[in-house]
Design a protein around this motif. Sequence first.
Motif, short mmCIF file in Angstrom:
data_model
loop_
_atom_site.label_atom_id
_atom_site.label_comp_id
_atom_site.label_asym_id
_atom_site.label_seq_id
_atom_site.Cartn_x
_atom_site.Cartn_y
_atom_site.Cartn_z
N CYS A 258 0.88 -1.17 -0.01
CA CYS A 258 0.08 0.04 0.10
C CYS A 258 0.85 1.29 0.02
O CYS A 258 1.83 1.51 -0.98
N GLU A 259 0.64 2.00 1.13
CA GLU A 259 1.36 3.54 0.98
C GLU A 259 2.83 3.40 1.16
O GLU A 259 3.44 4.43 1.33
N CYS A 303 -3.10 2.17 7.17
CA CYS A 303 -4.28 1.69 7.79
C CYS A 303 -4.42 0.09 7.82
O CYS A 303 -4.27 -0.68 7.12
N GLY A 394 -5.25 11.18 -3.13
CA GLY A 394 -5.96 10.87 -1.77
C GLY A 394 -5.77 9.48 -1.80
O GLY A 394 -5.05 8.76 -1.79
N CYS A 395 -7.25 8.96 -1.15
CA CYS A 395 -7.33 7.75 -0.46
C CYS A 395 -8.15 6.90 -1.35
O CYS A 395 -8.75 7.21 -1.99
N ASP A 396 -7.83 5.63 -0.88
CA ASP A 396 -8.75 4.54 -1.67
C ASP A 396 -9.55 3.93 -0.67
O ASP A 396 -9.27 4.42 0.61
N GLY A 422 -0.97 9.20 -2.78
CA GLY A 422 -1.69 8.57 -1.77
C GLY A 422 -2.18 7.10 -2.25
O GLY A 422 -1.97 6.89 -3.49
N CYS A 423 -2.98 6.44 -1.66
CA CYS A 423 -3.50 5.05 -1.84
C CYS A 423 -4.43 5.03 -3.10
O CYS A 423 -4.94 4.13 -3.70
N GLU A 483 -9.62 9.17 5.01
CA GLU A 483 -9.44 9.41 6.28
C GLU A 483 -8.98 10.93 6.45
O GLU A 483 -9.10 11.63 5.56
N LYS A 485 -6.19 12.62 6.90
CA LYS A 485 -5.29 13.22 6.20
C LYS A 485 -5.54 13.79 4.82
O LYS A 485 -5.04 15.04 4.30
#
Length: 542
Positions: A258-259, A303, A394-396, A422-423, A483, A485
């Motif tokens: 992941c990240e 995460c 951003g996020c997944d 980001g993920c 989330e 961040k």
Amino acid sequence: MSMHCDQCQESIRGTGCNVRGVCGKDETTARLQDTLVYAVEGVALVAAGLEAPLDRNYGQFISESLFVTVTNTNFDEEAIVERIRKTLAVRDEVRALSGKTPSHDAATWTGSTRDEFVAKAVTCGIDSLSENPDLRSLKSLVLYGLKGLAAYTDHAAVLGYHDDEVYAFYVKALSALLREMTVDELLTLVMETGATAVKAMALLDRANTTTYGNPEITTVKTGVGSRPGILISGHDLRDMDELLKQTEGTGVDVYTHCEMLPAHYYPAFKKYSHFVGNYGSSWWAQDREFDTFNGPILMTTNCIVPVRESYRHRMFTTGMAGYPGLRHIAAREAGREKDFSQIIELAKSCQPPVQIENGEIVGGFAHTQVLALADKVVDAVKSGAIKRFVVMAGCDGRHATREYYTDVAEALPKDTVILTAGCAKYRYNKLPLGDIGGIPRVLDAGQCNDSYSLAVIALKLKEVFGLEDINDLPISYDIAWYEQKAVTVLLALLYLGVKGIRLGPTLPEFLTPNIAAAIVEKFGLKPIGTVEADIQAMMAGV
Ligand code: SF4
Ligand code: SF3
């Protein structure tokens, strides 16, 4: 007893999570996290009475404590109880230093047991921020922005980098959450949170690149080798550094999840021959992927998803991350590295990972690398070879609605370039999207922590093209959040004057209709629509 949490995108629509978190957080942990936040607000309140600037150790402590409450970071009741105790002790220490005792309960309440802390949350959770839903919504926006900020300042502090102005802002903003404020005051505080986010992201960028070098264009393998491996996830680069050093020559390979993928882009890490590649994809797929990895897994930050029995015995946490029943690697003692030896010993007895894919991911387009290509990029824009950049950072997340981002990436015209961090990128970073004259169509700047790079790139392009307004650039923003961040990054972009950002898969649950409408009107922020309509609008610059 019940809980109320609405801080992430997967929060239950209409009510927030109030029985158990979609993330797996139970009532007790949620309550304890609320009490921890209140304890940190107490530290800020008493620190506001100090004559001198806040000592950096306290600034770092505030960062750590807030980071513990970021979605998917720490589910471990015992660890959170201990952190609340320490936070109350820090509050009392700072109060003694200031010689003043504010009359607010946050400055004086006491407790020491789990049950007392759980009970305390009844009066200090997010509902206590204000009785007025709009004011509570704005305070939540500030609080969640601060939580994301805390992750950034903690990562920087781990590498020895601090910004006293950012620490001073924690004192100002966290103590402000304890008093009644007007909408206008809170809107100002929201913008100040965005301004501070830019500072914190710049600080972290300096910390990472000074310590580990500037990220370089790198091809990362997704297949596996024949030796046992350790899988490292989360965002902490110092853990990455020390794990690579300690595994060198042991016969154990290291893989990212992941990240942690962007660690491969740093010169300080890519030199290791046992740093093999990236295994798997995004955080929410970890239960399947950790299962087949076979070796130990080290979670350095968020995460974490609920841990399956099949790999529980080989999963470890460290730093602010925590999960009940998992072994936790202790913090560094002064002048020493963390001790990862038990993970390495365990790895030696494990089977090599099962191969689940065998391809490549290209990344490393942080600001220095993109600016090194600036002439090429500018020429491509001037010649019309690149029509538009789309920031899809951003996020997944788990929800199927995030297929939108895969579909947008696939359907964007071939003369567009996606800028990411980001993920969120796992929705499209393995697609064969090609390149434009040698410039890949997906430029990955790194972790969500590297979102600053995207702002630097935009500001540099504005300068190169001689534009007055950042919004005149051929850049659209189609951001995915999950989330806190991502909340911080969003506030940073708003502060930098970026207008017309698309945000999805849904607008935050914690924004009331009035506050959402005000933000939409002031900043042109909009929810995502259909793939076709959004692409058409973005290509038209809307
Ligand atoms: Fe729900 Fe998100 Fe809070 Fe977890 S972090 S309890 S999913 S709102
Ligand atoms: Fe991802 Fe958790 Fe936000 Fe770092 S790993 S971007 S969600």
